[in-house]
Design an enzyme around this catalytic site. Sequence first.
Site, PDB file in Angstrom:
ATOM      1  CG  HIS A   1      -6.771   1.949   3.576  1.00  9.13           C
ATOM      2  ND1 HIS A   1      -5.666   1.125   3.666  1.00  9.13           N
ATOM      3  CD2 HIS A   1      -7.008   2.098   2.251  1.00  9.13           C
ATOM      4  CE1 HIS A   1      -5.260   0.797   2.439  1.00  9.13           C
ATOM      5  NE2 HIS A   1      -6.060   1.379   1.562  1.00  9.13           N
TER       6      HIS A   1
ATOM      7  CB  SER B   1      -0.855   0.066   1.270  1.00 11.49           C
ATOM      8  OG  SER B   1      -1.678  -1.047   1.385  1.00 11.49           O
TER       9      SER B   1
ATOM     10  CE1 TYR C   1      -8.069  -6.534   2.479  1.00 11.88           C
ATOM     11  CE2 TYR C   1      -6.071  -6.901   3.762  1.00 11.88           C
ATOM     12  CZ  TYR C   1      -6.793  -6.162   2.856  1.00 11.88           C
ATOM     13  OH  TYR C   1      -6.246  -5.033   2.308  1.00 11.88           O
ATOM     14  CD  GLU C   2      -8.126  -7.896  -2.002  1.00  5.04           C
ATOM     15  OE1 GLU C   2      -8.602  -7.788  -3.129  1.00  5.04           O
ATOM     16  OE2 GLU C   2      -6.930  -7.679  -1.744  1.00  5.04           O
TER      17      GLU C   2
ATOM     18  CG  MET D   1      -3.955  -6.813   7.751  1.00  8.73           C
ATOM     19  SD  MET D   1      -5.441  -5.885   7.355  1.00  8.73           S
ATOM     20  CE  MET D   1      -5.574  -4.831   8.817  1.00  8.73           C
ATOM     21  CB  SER D   2       0.265  -8.291   2.905  1.00  6.90           C
ATOM     22  OG  SER D   2       1.305  -7.417   3.292  1.00  6.90           O
TER      23      SER D   2
ATOM     24  CG  ASN E   1      -0.678   2.269  11.990  1.00  8.24           C
ATOM     25  OD1 ASN E   1      -0.582   1.903  10.807  1.00  8.24           O
ATOM     26  ND2 ASN E   1      -0.998   1.462  12.956  1.00  8.24           N
TER      27      ASN E   1
ATOM     28  CG  HIS F   1      -4.295  -7.705   0.947  1.00  6.20           C
ATOM     29  ND1 HIS F   1      -4.514  -6.815  -0.068  1.00  6.20           N
ATOM     30  CD2 HIS F   1      -3.218  -7.250   1.641  1.00  6.20           C
ATOM     31  CE1 HIS F   1      -3.611  -5.855  -0.003  1.00  6.20           C
ATOM     32  NE2 HIS F   1      -2.807  -6.094   1.015  1.00  6.20           N
TER      33      HIS F   1
ATOM     34  CG  HIS G   1      -2.927  -2.366  -3.101  1.00  9.14           C
ATOM     35  ND1 HIS G   1      -1.787  -3.102  -2.932  1.00  9.14           N
ATOM     36  CD2 HIS G   1      -3.401  -2.109  -1.868  1.00  9.14           C
ATOM     37  CE1 HIS G   1      -1.586  -3.293  -1.635  1.00  9.14           C
ATOM     38  NE2 HIS G   1      -2.547  -2.704  -0.974  1.00  9.14           N
TER      39      HIS G   1
ATOM     40  CB  ALA H   1       1.509  -0.154   4.819  1.00 13.01           C
TER      41      ALA H   1
HETATM   42  N1  HPA Z   1      -2.308  -3.339  11.660  1.00 16.60           N
HETATM   43  C1  HPA Z   1      -2.391  -4.190  10.610  1.00 16.60           C
HETATM   44  N2  HPA Z   1      -2.072  -3.849   9.381  1.00 16.60           N
HETATM   45  C2  HPA Z   1      -1.624  -2.611   9.163  1.00 16.60           C
HETATM   46  C3  HPA Z   1      -1.507  -1.667  10.204  1.00 16.60           C
HETATM   47  C4  HPA Z   1      -1.870  -2.068  11.520  1.00 16.60           C
HETATM   48  O1  HPA Z   1      -1.791  -1.284  12.510  1.00 16.60           O
HETATM   49  N3  HPA Z   1      -1.035  -0.517   9.647  1.00 16.60           N
HETATM   50  C5  HPA Z   1      -0.879  -0.773   8.319  1.00 16.60           C
HETATM   51  N4  HPA Z   1      -1.228  -2.027   8.018  1.00 16.60           N
END
Ligand code: HPA
Length: 265
Positions: free
Chosen positions: A240, A26, A81-82, A204-205, A228, A79, A57, A109
């Site tokens: 996001h 991302s 999660y999709e 998540m990847s 973050n 991903h 993306h 990310a």
């Molecule tokens: N958690 C999970 N996935 C992420 C985060 C997070 O805080 N930040 C960016 N992708």
Amino acid sequence: MINDNSAYLRERLNGFEPDTAIVLGSGLGKFTDLIQDPIIISYADIPNAPTPGVSGHKGSIYAGMIGKHKVICLAGRTHLYEGLNPQYIAMSTQELQELGVRRFIATNAAGSLRTEMPAGSLMMISDHINFSARNPLVGLGKVPHFADMSAAYSPELRKKIKEIAERENIKLFEGVYIMALGPNYETPAEVRLFRNFGADAVGMSTVPEVITAVNLGMEVLGFSVISNLGAGLKDEVLSHEEVLEVVSEASGKLILLLKKFLEEV
Ligand code: HPA
């Protein structure tokens, strides 16, 4: 299915045989600016490829030279999660290998689990924890199983990256990435759990691709741009949009590091 996609890509690449694949997470799409006159292939045109559905993306492949390497960039990933079948990831990594790829670089990310590694930091992945409860090798009859994961992220290449980062004055953290399935961000309790597991960043990847690349014998590197602090570590609501903004600002460091790496190693 593999053959369809490989044959289509081979035709579009027109004799270009990539040795290095880079998956752009991302907000990292501008990495493709490093390629002069890229061959651009939209995922939508590949016969059996699902198109990434998440903003940030791009959903295209960019192939061309960076430094001394023939590079294929996957700008946009799908991903788990999709709702994607994890085996799809194994198959697309295998297609890359069939095209000639031997070195696999994943970027993403991620949220930091350490307050001393704030938003905007760059972390090289030293190891990972698969907390997704999914595995791309499950049910793939033909591939070898029981892959050794004791040095999944190439120690030799990591050493080279650290030397380059030091020389170029790029502050580089190194740590353990944990994959949660998502798509929601973590609860503060999950963030505390992951910290206690010994993880340094959460996302998540990346883990499914890396498992398949290691299983295929590729050399692997992984990088997280920290967007973050994990939930509960700071009084903020995660979004996001914010993730994309921070990554896009911090991505210059990673782009410079990878450019030098591809020129030298
Ligand atoms: N958690 C999970 N996935 C992420 C985060 C997070 O805080 N930040 C960016 N992708």
